[in-house]
Each structure stands twice: as C-alpha cells, then as structure tokens.
Design a protein around this motif. Structure first.
Motif, PDB file in Angstrom:
ATOM      1  N   SER A 136      30.423 119.487 -24.596  1.00 18.01           N
ATOM      2  CA  SER A 136      30.233 120.234 -25.840  1.00 18.01           C
ATOM      3  C   SER A 136      29.958 121.702 -25.520  1.00 18.01           C
ATOM      4  O   SER A 136      29.396 122.037 -24.474  1.00 18.01           O
ATOM      5  CB  SER A 136      29.090 119.646 -26.670  1.00 18.01           C
ATOM      6  N   MET A 137      30.365 122.588 -26.426  1.00 18.96           N
ATOM      7  CA  MET A 137      30.229 124.028 -26.194  1.00 18.96           C
ATOM      8  C   MET A 137      28.768 124.454 -26.284  1.00 18.96           C
ATOM      9  O   MET A 137      28.044 124.033 -27.179  1.00 18.96           O
ATOM     10  CB  MET A 137      31.062 124.789 -27.224  1.00 18.96           C
ATOM     11  N   ASP A 138      28.340 125.269 -25.313  1.00 17.26           N
ATOM     12  CA  ASP A 138      26.971 125.776 -25.304  1.00 17.26           C
ATOM     13  C   ASP A 138      26.922 127.184 -25.902  1.00 17.26           C
ATOM     14  O   ASP A 138      26.295 127.417 -26.923  1.00 17.26           O
ATOM     15  CB  ASP A 138      26.433 125.772 -23.868  1.00 17.26           C
ATOM     16  N   ARG A 139      27.669 128.153 -25.284  1.00 21.16           N
ATOM     17  CA  ARG A 139      27.521 129.552 -25.695  1.00 21.16           C
ATOM     18  C   ARG A 139      28.660 130.396 -25.130  1.00 21.16           C
ATOM     19  O   ARG A 139      29.453 129.927 -24.309  1.00 21.16           O
ATOM     20  CB  ARG A 139      26.190 130.112 -25.179  1.00 21.16           C
ATOM     21  N   TYR A 140      28.732 131.629 -25.590  1.00 22.43           N
ATOM     22  CA  TYR A 140      29.594 132.649 -24.998  1.00 22.43           C
ATOM     23  C   TYR A 140      28.707 133.621 -24.236  1.00 22.43           C
ATOM     24  O   TYR A 140      27.714 134.109 -24.773  1.00 22.43           O
ATOM     25  CB  TYR A 140      30.350 133.431 -26.066  1.00 22.43           C
TER      26      TYR A 140
END
Length: 362
Positions: A136-140
């Motif tokens: 799952s995506m955490d951050r940019y």
C-alpha cells in the motif's frame, strides 16, 4: 497561491539509440569509481545486451527487492556505507528508479537512471513514491536535488512489455486531467505553471494522436516516430508537468483514487497506470465533465485501458466502497485540490455512477 519551487529536469538527460554505451564516460567525467547497480529481475535480463562494460569500475549489482520502501532503502544504505559507494545506477522500472533516488538522497550520492520501461515518469522526476511493505502507498518524498543523469535507450523500451507501455500512457494522460482543474482556479498562473500546463496539454494531445501507432511499433519491434513521441511523452513531458508546476502539476483526483484502491489486496494485481486511468474517469464524474468521459472511452477501449472496476477485476461491497472513499478523502489527499467540496459520499457515488455508465453502455 501555494509555494512554487521548480524542479524542472535531471542534471543531464539523453534519449537516443546507444545512449547506455556512454555510461562509462559519464561516470569517469564525474570521477565516480565505486558503483551500486540497483536493478529489477526480468528487466535486468532484458538489459544485458544494451549494457556497456564497467570493468574499469568497482561495481556491486543487487536486485531492488520488489518495493520502494524505507526498509529496502535502509538495507541498501548499509551496503553503501560498507563499500564506500559513490553512485547508484538504477536499471529498471519506476520502483527501481524511486528506490534509487530515495537511497541516493539519503546518502547524498549521485543517482543515474537507465529506464527499461516507459510506464511512469519516475526516471525524470526528483521524487519517490514510497510504499509500505504490504504494497500500500505510504507517501511521496520530494527531493531538493535533481537526478544526476538519465540515459534512455529506445531499443530496450521498444522490446518491453506492451501492457506496461499502455499503463504508462494511462498514467501520463492523468497529467492534464489532474493539473488543469488546479491551474484553472488561479487568476494569473505564474510562468512556471504555464509551462507545466503546456507540457500537460501537449502530453495529452500526443497520447491521443500517437499511442495506437506506437503500440504497433512495439508489436512489430520496429522504431517509428510515434513510438519515440510516446516514449518521451511518458518520461520527459510527464516529468516536466510536476517539475515546473510543483503542486499545481502533480496529482489531484485520479491519483487519490489510485492510492485509495491500493488498500484492497486484490487491487495489487493491477498496474499503477491502469488504476490511475480509471481514477481519471472517476475524477471527471466528480467534476461533471461527462462529455470528456465520452471522448475518452473509445481511446480507452482501443488501448485496453480499464474504464471500470469490473475491468480492473475488482468487485467492491458497500463496505469496500466506503473504505476506499474514506481513504481517498483523507485531509491530506490531493483530491481536495479540486474546486469541488470533496466528501466520501461524493467519491463513492462517483465510482458507482461510472460503473453504471460503462457497464450499461453510453
């Protein structure tokens, strides 16, 4: 207006047949002698015929581990410190590039990217998308330093999987549809933002015009101008949009939908750009731009881009819709850059409306 910082381009960029063969010269002129080669799995095999000899350098080749995550970056940092590495050469797709950029920045060393795909603009941009270990995506993470060098060999990308190029087209198409509603809210866009808008619109126009011919080139394994146009649109033009527009050229609705869908385990079988392409249509429903949806649907069908959850092989329960909509509308999500007042109910309704529109015909 929000803070605007231009991160327009890598320090150096080259796209032409034989570009990879110049890597030793580029390393030498930077006085780099000790190199970590970060690579994918299948892409590493595909890259071998195009890679130059690096016998005069001390090299350590290591697979990237399947994810751009803090855990993987920490592992690489230990090796970099142990071996006194001076540069990372990232050979592969977007996650390899992103992990290379993240780790190079953390260690303040050079990052050189040799993309094997044109599925994202990751090779061009000075940011990394960081994921949790579960996918799952955490951050940019946006970096204050540019990528040192990008070398693009068109031949290897010509022979890359067509489905990944199609996903890249979907991801790049979002540049216009996500940037335009943000820029449209500005009374007087700065020159930098005007450059971003030009690049985004140019990207959309090239994609709609040349994508079909570019895919034929890939099927025939024969370079043509349409292919080269799509290749550089997916990497260079796409990277320019965020590079010059900053927050006004990055993501809004479509990527928030993408990020929310990644909380569903079954979604991970889908490519990033395909999910973003679906997210474009959800965003357009929210914006009530139905005419634009009808314009895009034949293009989606021609390329095989998904225009519904069904085409993403996802079946959402009411609870799933609520979970995804809640995740898409978290306070820090970029979907709030749209002018509409965004609520979980609005997003859920838009997803269901798109499903009915696509599956029941238009």
């Amino acid at each position: 207006m929000k803070e605007l910082i231009v991160r327009g381009a890598p320090q150096e960029y080259e796209c032409q047949t034989g570009a990879w063969q110049k890597l030793p010269a580029h390393l030498s002129k930077r006085n780099i002698k000790r190199v970590l080669i970060l690579h994918g799995e299948q892409s590493w095999e595909a890259a071998q015929p195009y890679l130059p000899s690096l016998a005069e350098f001390t090299t350590y080749a290591i697979p990237y581990g399947g994810e751009c995550s803090d855990k993987q970056s920490i592992k690489l940092t230990s090796l970099i410190q142990e071996k006194n590495i001076e540069a990372i050469v990232a050979v592969g797709g977007g996650k390899v590039a992103d992990l290379g950029k993240l780790t190079a920045y953390n260690n303040q060393i050079a990052i050189i990217i040799l993309p094997t795909l044109a599925a994202t603009c990751a090779a061009y941009t000075s940011l990394s998308v960081v994921y949790h270990e579960d996918g799952s995506m955490d951050r940019y993470d946006i970096f204050p330093t540019a990528t040192t060098l990008v070398l693009i060999e068109p031949e290897i990308i010509l022979h890359s999987p067509i489905d990944l190029m199609i996903a890249g087209i979907g991801d790049t198409l979002a540049k216009w549809y996500e940037a335009e509603p943000m820029i449209d809210q500005l009374d007087t866009p700065a020159i930098e933002i005007q450059v971003a808008a030009f690049a985004a619109k140019k990207a959309r126009d090239i994609l709609l015009k040349d994508s079909a011919a570019a895919l034929i080139a890939m099927e025939n394994k024969q370079l043509n101008q349409a292919f080269l146009n799509i290749l550089e649109t997916n990497i260079l033009l796409a990277g320019m949009v965020g590079g010059f527009g900053d927050d006004y050229g990055r993501t809004s609705g479509a990527h928030s939908i993408h990020d929310a869908l990644t909380i569903l385990p079954n979604c991970h079988q889908n490519l990033h750009g395909n999910i973003v392409a679906y997210g474009i249509l959800v965003q357009l429903i929210i914006e009530k731009k139905h005419a634009e949806i009808l314009r895009l649907l034949p293009f989606y069908q021609q390329l095989g881009l998904p225009s519904s959850l069904q085409q993403l092989n996802l079946q959402l329960s009411d609870t799933d819709y609520q979970r995804v909509a809640k995740r898409a509308t978290l306070p820090d999500e970029t979907i709030h850059f749209l002018k509409e007042e965004i609520t979980p109910q609005l997003v859920s309704n838009a997803m269901k409306e798109l499903e009915a529109l696509v599956n029941n015909g238009n």
